[in-house]
Design an enzyme around this catalytic site. Structure first.
Site, mmCIF file in Angstrom:
data_model
loop_
_atom_site.group_PDB
_atom_site.id
_atom_site.type_symbol
_atom_site.label_atom_id
_atom_site.label_comp_id
_atom_site.label_asym_id
_atom_site.label_seq_id
_atom_site.Cartn_x
_atom_site.Cartn_y
_atom_site.Cartn_z
ATOM 1 N N HIS A 120 0.765 -0.985 0.031
ATOM 2 C CA HIS A 120 -0.193 -0.014 0.106
ATOM 3 C C HIS A 120 0.899 1.205 0.143
ATOM 4 O O HIS A 120 2.184 1.076 0.057
ATOM 5 C CB HIS A 120 -0.922 0.012 1.302
ATOM 6 C CG HIS A 120 -0.323 0.072 2.638
ATOM 7 N ND1 HIS A 120 0.528 -0.695 3.128
ATOM 8 C CD2 HIS A 120 -0.526 1.144 3.341
ATOM 9 C CE1 HIS A 120 0.754 -0.462 4.361
ATOM 10 N NE2 HIS A 120 0.156 0.852 4.634
ATOM 11 N N HIS A 131 1.423 3.923 1.934
ATOM 12 C CA HIS A 131 1.883 4.591 3.069
ATOM 13 C C HIS A 131 3.589 4.945 2.901
ATOM 14 O O HIS A 131 4.169 4.250 2.431
ATOM 15 C CB HIS A 131 1.436 4.086 4.269
ATOM 16 C CG HIS A 131 0.004 4.556 4.559
ATOM 17 N ND1 HIS A 131 -0.524 3.890 5.470
ATOM 18 C CD2 HIS A 131 -0.711 5.286 4.028
ATOM 19 C CE1 HIS A 131 -1.994 4.259 5.625
ATOM 20 N NE2 HIS A 131 -2.049 5.178 4.533
ATOM 21 N N ASP A 181 5.918 4.758 5.005
ATOM 22 C CA ASP A 181 6.834 3.796 5.724
ATOM 23 C C ASP A 181 6.977 2.631 4.871
ATOM 24 O O ASP A 181 7.713 1.644 5.229
ATOM 25 C CB ASP A 181 6.255 3.608 7.176
ATOM 26 C CG ASP A 181 4.795 2.986 7.368
ATOM 27 O OD1 ASP A 181 4.092 3.654 6.554
ATOM 28 O OD2 ASP A 181 4.866 2.217 8.116
ATOM 29 N N HIS A 182 6.247 2.500 3.776
ATOM 30 C CA HIS A 182 6.173 1.103 3.114
ATOM 31 C C HIS A 182 6.545 1.485 1.615
ATOM 32 O O HIS A 182 7.226 0.298 1.090
ATOM 33 C CB HIS A 182 4.801 0.634 2.805
ATOM 34 C CG HIS A 182 4.324 0.245 4.234
ATOM 35 N ND1 HIS A 182 3.924 -1.156 4.759
ATOM 36 C CD2 HIS A 182 3.800 0.936 5.324
ATOM 37 C CE1 HIS A 182 3.672 -1.028 6.027
ATOM 38 N NE2 HIS A 182 3.362 0.107 6.222
ATOM 39 N N HIS A 221 -7.510 -0.802 5.325
ATOM 40 C CA HIS A 221 -6.409 0.208 5.942
ATOM 41 C C HIS A 221 -6.078 1.255 4.957
ATOM 42 O O HIS A 221 -6.100 2.639 5.383
ATOM 43 C CB HIS A 221 -5.309 -0.447 6.164
ATOM 44 C CG HIS A 221 -4.136 0.462 6.652
ATOM 45 N ND1 HIS A 221 -3.767 0.962 7.959
ATOM 46 C CD2 HIS A 221 -2.886 0.722 6.050
ATOM 47 C CE1 HIS A 221 -2.821 1.589 8.015
ATOM 48 N NE2 HIS A 221 -2.050 1.430 6.923
ATOM 49 N N ASP A 228 -0.019 -3.674 6.373
ATOM 50 C CA ASP A 228 -0.660 -2.974 7.625
ATOM 51 C C ASP A 228 -2.224 -3.636 7.619
ATOM 52 O O ASP A 228 -3.112 -2.915 8.138
ATOM 53 C CB ASP A 228 -0.648 -1.668 7.548
ATOM 54 C CG ASP A 228 0.649 -1.134 7.863
ATOM 55 O OD1 ASP A 228 1.762 -1.941 8.132
ATOM 56 O OD2 ASP A 228 0.628 0.195 7.728
ATOM 57 N N HIS A 235 4.704 -4.602 10.758
ATOM 58 C CA HIS A 235 5.116 -3.805 12.048
ATOM 59 C C HIS A 235 5.161 -4.564 13.306
ATOM 60 O O HIS A 235 4.342 -5.754 13.339
ATOM 61 C CB HIS A 235 4.129 -2.620 12.421
ATOM 62 C CG HIS A 235 4.057 -1.639 11.515
ATOM 63 N ND1 HIS A 235 4.804 -0.349 11.598
ATOM 64 C CD2 HIS A 235 3.265 -1.405 10.499
ATOM 65 C CE1 HIS A 235 4.458 0.349 10.709
ATOM 66 N NE2 HIS A 235 3.634 -0.197 9.822
HETATM 67 FE FE FE Z 1 2.766 1.008 8.235
HETATM 68 ZN ZN ZN Z 2 0.020 1.670 6.582
#
Ligand code: FE
Ligand code: ZN
Length: 258
Positions: free
Chosen positions: A56, A58, A60-61, A114, A131, A169
């Site tokens: 996805h 985001h 942090d990905h 998410h 996530d 995570h």
């Molecule tokens: Fe994340």
């Molecule tokens: Zn995420």
């Protein structure tokens, strides 16, 4: 069995490095939020990067995708319904990711909730779910509805019990604190909490978990059980007529849980 190694990044992200079955010196990485962490891990172990799988959009990905492509020339698979930098092959549920140089194949699953276009990759007994599903928890509903997320979790729960679940995570201990509030009498949950706490004391990841374990301990996969429904109803102060209503209530409850 697939060899999968966590690359740690930021406070609690795992970027999963998957070695090829055809050639163990070549890898794919899932959700590389940080390019430098991946490059260092590759260099230290003498591995090369052939492919990037993104679940996805985001940061942090995906934060490391562009730099990794520049440095390694890796192909990038990512969700067709989201904007992800440098994707060479957009994929959606029903597609298959075939990585010939690695001897790996993954089925793509649509798991919105998410984010609206979130996907997961499943193959060789392993699930990379970003996530969507965590041990003892699930992703927050930033873009999707409770209906969508429950349906997505149902898709994952239908995978074989021994499926290894590589979440993005390390949220396990805080998730389990909430899970034990919802289901204080769940014996399997207490056992996993003890194991997870001792892993974390030694700084060992609690991930991967398995689908079988999550079905026994994760309240978000247990909206249809009497125990979780009763807890959700007590918290809501009202009766909850459907599994979606139960799921929505425990998701809301967890959003405000400290
Ligand atoms: Fe994340
Ligand atoms: Zn995420």
């Amino acid at each position: 069995m697939l060899t999968v190694t966590p690359v740690r990044a930021f406070a609690d992200n795992y970027l999963w490095l998957v070695q090829g079955l055809a050639d163990a010196s070549r890898t794919a990485v899932v959700d590389p939020g940080d390019a430098q962490a991946v490059l260092t891990a590759l260099e230290q172990s003498g591995l090369s990067l052939d492919a990037i799988l993104v679940t996805h959009h985001h940061p942090d990905h995906v934060g490391g995708v562009a730099e990794l492509v520049e440095r390694t020339g890796a192909r990038v698979f990512g969700p067709a319904a989201e904007r992800v930098p440098a994707v060479s092959t957009p994929v959606r549920g029903g597609d298959e990711v075939v990585l010939d140089s690695l001897g790996l194949r993954f089925a793509v699953l649509d798991v919105p909730g998410h984010t609206a276009g979130h996907i997961a990759y499943y193959g060789h007994g392993a699930l990379f779910c970003g996530d969507t599903l965590f041990s003892g928890g699930c992703g927050r509903l930033f873009e999707g509805t409770p209906e969508q997320m429950l349906a997505s979790l149902d898709v994952l729960a239908a995978l074989p019990d021994d499926t290894r679940v590589f979440c993005a995570h390390e949220y396990t201990l805080s998730n389990l604190r909430f899970a034990m509030t919802v289901e204080p009498d769940n014996a399997d949950l207490h056992v996993w909490q003890g194991e997870a706490a001792s892993l974390r004391e030694r700084d060992v990841p609690t991930v991967p978990t398995t689908i079988g374990r999550e079905k026994r301990i994760n309240p978000f996969l247990r909206s249809r059980t009497d125990g979780v429904r009763r807890s959700a109803e007590a918290h809501a102060g009202a009766s909850l007529a459907s599994p979606v209503a139960v799921f929505a209530e425990i998701r809301r409850w967890k959003d405000g849980f400290r």
